[in-house]
Enzyme design. Structure first.
Site, mmCIF file in Angstrom:
data_model
loop_
_atom_site.group_PDB
_atom_site.id
_atom_site.type_symbol
_atom_site.label_atom_id
_atom_site.label_comp_id
_atom_site.label_asym_id
_atom_site.label_seq_id
_atom_site.Cartn_x
_atom_site.Cartn_y
_atom_site.Cartn_z
ATOM 1 N N LYS A 215 -10.230 3.785 -4.131
ATOM 2 C CA LYS A 215 -9.279 2.579 -4.459
ATOM 3 C C LYS A 215 -10.266 1.317 -4.313
ATOM 4 C CE LYS A 215 -5.605 4.831 -4.960
ATOM 5 N NZ LYS A 215 -5.730 6.200 -4.823
HETATM 6 C C1 LIG Z 1 -4.391 7.165 -4.586
HETATM 7 C C2 LIG Z 1 -2.987 7.306 -4.803
HETATM 8 C C3 LIG Z 1 -1.982 7.750 -3.636
HETATM 9 C C4 LIG Z 1 -2.488 8.572 -2.417
HETATM 10 O O1 LIG Z 1 -3.339 7.893 -1.680
HETATM 11 P P1 LIG Z 1 -4.203 8.986 -0.602
HETATM 12 O O2 LIG Z 1 -4.771 7.808 0.289
HETATM 13 O O3 LIG Z 1 -5.376 9.529 -1.395
HETATM 14 O O4 LIG Z 1 -3.337 9.643 -0.172
HETATM 15 C C5 LIG Z 1 -0.705 7.788 -4.037
HETATM 16 N N1 LIG Z 1 -0.427 7.300 -5.472
HETATM 17 C C6 LIG Z 1 -1.205 7.174 -6.176
HETATM 18 C C7 LIG Z 1 -0.735 6.524 -7.584
HETATM 19 C C8 LIG Z 1 -2.752 7.032 -6.102
HETATM 20 O O5 LIG Z 1 -3.367 6.659 -6.996
#
Ligand SMILES: *Cc1c(COP(=O)(O)O)cnc(C)c1O
Length: 382
Positions: A215
């Site tokens: 992210k």
């Molecule tokens: C990354 C992501 C998540 C979940 O995040 P994690 O930290 O990997 O559990 C949820 N929804 C979307 C759209 C994402 O891109």
């Protein structure tokens, strides 16, 4: 436009002959110093100053009344859905064009996902498609908005701000308030993205952000619940930290809570990353402009932020003229060590969600068959 030209262009941007990943974390601030502090202090786990500091800084950044840090983004979504009153047997409306975590969180509440189409401008939940779906399938009752046939409650709507581009929030909030359904924003990808000047994840009752390694900023693994009121925030903190009632020595828990608290070690990394968010967003936006110029006058359509929004451009994306062009682009870039990826397969094609009720998904299908994500690691272009 040939894929070869794209390879050359991306290689020139990143000035390297090595493998170019889709997105790599960047650590050029106080990461080592803060993480070392937690180790030196022994406070690496569930207690420590960095968790509080991370939450406070996120509140300042987003304008949220209370931010509650969690172990990951999926846990943040799970806790947010619980707080929004979603319970076993309820229906939760979201988009089929999302990462599987959105639906997993719903599933783990014992609730059922319902899919509606996305808007071609935002790539996120379409307010018009939502309203049309509800008009066909829902009725308002004293118990809330329920499904005409199955009588299940429509307890929440979960829009997802795809690749950082905010959905049409004014219209969406209006539809949800008309139908009396809570909004929980999946803002996992949109830290640093604004809708008409307001931070994403703060429009619904709750918003969930992710700090996974891919992210815009990372805590290693982590997430945060953005809460609209201080009261809801306090309750969210309570249930994500085993629902223990404060006492000098007794163990009393007044609710079946979660152990979703972000460790101090991860929050330390997060505090250092957060100091660089503004820079990352600037770098990503200028990278996006480079891509946009590159694809101008071609039959590949670069995905730009909607006019009402200021996007973090987390992942750059291009819509290919057709599936054959998409497949060719994926093959030739990846073979040349330039990492590109298709968008996620639509959720109703996955075995666990194949029987989920759904509306027309033609925009989602169009995007699914044509979209390619391009290398998006922040780059010193400014
Ligand atoms: C990354 C992501 C998540 C979940 O995040 P994690 O930290 O990997 O559990 C949820 N929804 C979307 C759209 C994402 O891109």
């Amino acid at each position: 436009m040939t894929p070869l030209k794209i390879n050359d262009f991306v290689r020139e941007l990143y000035a390297t002959n090595e493998f170019i990943p889709l997105h790599a974390p960047t650590f050029c601030g106080n990461e080592k110093a803060y993480v070392t502090q937690t180790i030196d202090s022994t406070f690496v786990s569930s207690v420590g100053k960095f968790v509080d500091e991370f939450e406070t800084k996120m509140e300042e950044l987003t304008g949220s009344a209370k931010a509650v840090a969690t172990v990951n983004g999926t846990a943040a979504l799970h806790a947010a859905l619980y707080m929004a009153g979603v319970r076993a047997g309820d229906l939760v409306i979201t988009q089929a064009l999302t990462f599987v975590a959105t639906c997993n969180a719903v599933h783990h509440m014992g609730a059922e996902t319902v899919f509606v189409d996305v808007s071609p401008t935002s790539l996120g939940l379409c307010p018009k498609a939502l309203d049309e779906f509800l008009q066909e399938h829902a009725i308002q009752t004293e118990q809330g908005c329920i499904h005409k046939q199955t009588k299940q409650r429509f307890q929440a709507v979960v829009p997802m701000h795809t690749f950082g581009h905010p959905v049409e929030l004014d219209e969406l909030m209006q539809v949800c308030s008309k139908w009396n359904i809570a909004v929980v924003e999946d803002a996992a990808e949109s830290l640093g993205s604004y809708y008409k000047g307001m931070h994403t994840g703060t429009f619904g009752e709750f918003g969930a952000v992710s700090f996974n390694g891919n992210k815009i900023i990372t805590t290693g693994g982590g997430g945060i619940v953005l809460c609209k009121s201080a009261e809801a925030g306090a309750h969210t903190k309570h249930i994500t930290t085993t629902a223990k009632v404060p006492h000098p020595f007794e163990f009393f828990h007044d609710e079946a809570g979660f152990n979703y608290r972000m460790p101090n070690l991860n929050a330390a990394l997060g505090c250092a990353q957060l100091e660089q968010l503004e820079l990352f967003v600037k770098q990503k936006r200028s990278l996006a402009h480079k891509y946009c110029d590159f694809f101008a006058n071609s039959d590949f359509k670069f995905v730009v932020e909607p006019e009402y929004a200021q996007s973090n451009y987390w992942l750059n994306a291009v819509i290919c003229p057709d599936k054959e062009a998409r497949d060719r682009l994926l093959k030739e870039t990846n073979a040349a060590g330039v990492m590109t990826r298709p968008i996620w397969q639509l959720m109703h094609r996955l075995p666990m969600f194949e029987n989920a009720p759904r509306g027309d998904l033609s925009n989602s299908e169009y995007i699914e068959s044509r979209l390619v994500n391009l290398p998006s690691t922040p780059l010193e272009l400014i």
